[in-house]
Design an enzyme around this catalytic site. Structure first.
Site, mmCIF file in Angstrom:
data_model
loop_
_atom_site.group_PDB
_atom_site.id
_atom_site.type_symbol
_atom_site.label_atom_id
_atom_site.label_comp_id
_atom_site.label_asym_id
_atom_site.label_seq_id
_atom_site.Cartn_x
_atom_site.Cartn_y
_atom_site.Cartn_z
ATOM 1 C CD GLU A 141 -2.773 -1.217 -0.078
ATOM 2 O OE1 GLU A 141 -2.974 -0.181 -0.741
ATOM 3 O OE2 GLU A 141 -3.179 -2.326 -0.453
ATOM 4 C CD GLU A 224 -3.299 -3.398 -7.086
ATOM 5 O OE1 GLU A 224 -2.847 -4.108 -6.152
ATOM 6 O OE2 GLU A 224 -3.750 -2.253 -6.905
#
Length: 300
Positions: A141, A224
């Site tokens: 993150e 991602e």
């Protein structure tokens, strides 16, 4: 890595242009169908103003939609300490940290830059992850924050909402134009009563959100992979994130709050599965991500 960050910043401009074209086309088509171009201009300006507002408020809105509760080092020391250590390692400001009461294991990052970043994790994630796995997830993150993915994701979040708003308005205008145009000729130059234009409006209502979803998915998938690589480089232990992703695959479930406009923010797809999942999924398959983590980092 630095070239990827620079590419993300450039892509922000491209993404904005694509969405402006979609939003502009919807706005002016709506005005034409209503028989008054000024209506389309007003709707367009409102949508763009809302998208701009989203740029500054999307972080707060995302945590609010997810039901996040802000924490500090005393209320949730394990998560706070993990994020703090990773922020120090990356030389980044400490982001705001939220916990979401949800048994579905998941996490996301949002904000417009590292100075205005937010990270959040669900109680389901905290329950099943050991310390190295939790570190891998939060490093992922913070990788989004470091790579400025959150800026692109925030812009996409706001513009997807704007496209949805415009599509809904256009649908209502199309229906109204069809009803008001029955049994009379339209002499004001607008689209009311013209079945071809009404059909065109309805098609646009269907196509625009699909186009927005396709852009949203394309934006998210490569980011991602990049965030996985960044997280692995930060912790120097890619196995931790790999095991975390395997747990997300094994124990994952839809989050309680289903919101397609923010699906791309999460580390794993939070939506209910459907037949169009693979085409419009905002995330690459978890097994593929695990395989990359367990291979050479040069593959990222």
């Amino acid at each position: 890595m630095y070239s990827a960050i620079a590419r993300n910043k450039r892509n922000t401009v491209v993404i904005i242009l694509v969405f402006l074209i979609i939003v502009g086309a919807l706005g002016f088509l709506g005005g034409y169908l209503a028989g008054n171009v000024s209506v389309g201009v007003i709707v367009l300006l409102v949508a763009l103003g809302y998208a701009l507002l989203q740029y500054f408020l999307a972080g707060r809105q995302a945590t609010a939609i997810a039901g996040g509760i802000e924490i500090d080092r005393n209320t949730e020391p394990r998560l706070w300490r993990t994020v703090e250590n990773l922020a120090i390692t990356n030389g980044m400001p400490m982001p705001r940290v939220f916990v979401i009461e949800d048994p579905a294991p998941n996490a996301f990052a949002t904000g417009r830059d590292p100075e205005h970043a937010t990270v959040a994790a669900t109680t389901g994630l905290l329950a099943i992850m050991d310390d190295s796995e939790l570190q891998g997830v939060m490093a992922h993150e913070l990788g989004h924050v470091k790579n400025y993915d959150i800026r692109v994701s925030t812009i996409v979040f706001g513009l997807v909402v704007a496209v949805g708003f415009l599509a809904d308005v256009l649908l209502r205008i199309s229906i109204f134009s069809g009803l008001s145009g029955r049994g009379r000729n339209n002499d004001n130059g607008g689209g009311g009563g013209n079945p071809i234009l009404i059909i065109a409006g309805l098609v646009a209502v269907l196509v625009a959100p699909i186009a927005a979803a396709a852009v949203q998915a394309a934006v998210s998938r490569q980011r991602e992979y990049l965030a996985d690589a960044t997280g692995a480089l930060t912790t120097r232990y890619p196995e931790g994130l790999a095991r975390a992703l395997e747990k997300l695959e094994a124990y994952g479930r839809p989050t309680r709050t289903q919101n397609s406009s923010m699906a791309h923010l999460w580390i794993a797809d939070p939506m209910r599965p459907g037949v169009m999942d693979r085409l419009f999924s905002t995330h690459p398959p978890l097994p593929d991500r695990v395989a990359r983590l367990r291979g050479s980092l040069d593959r990222f």
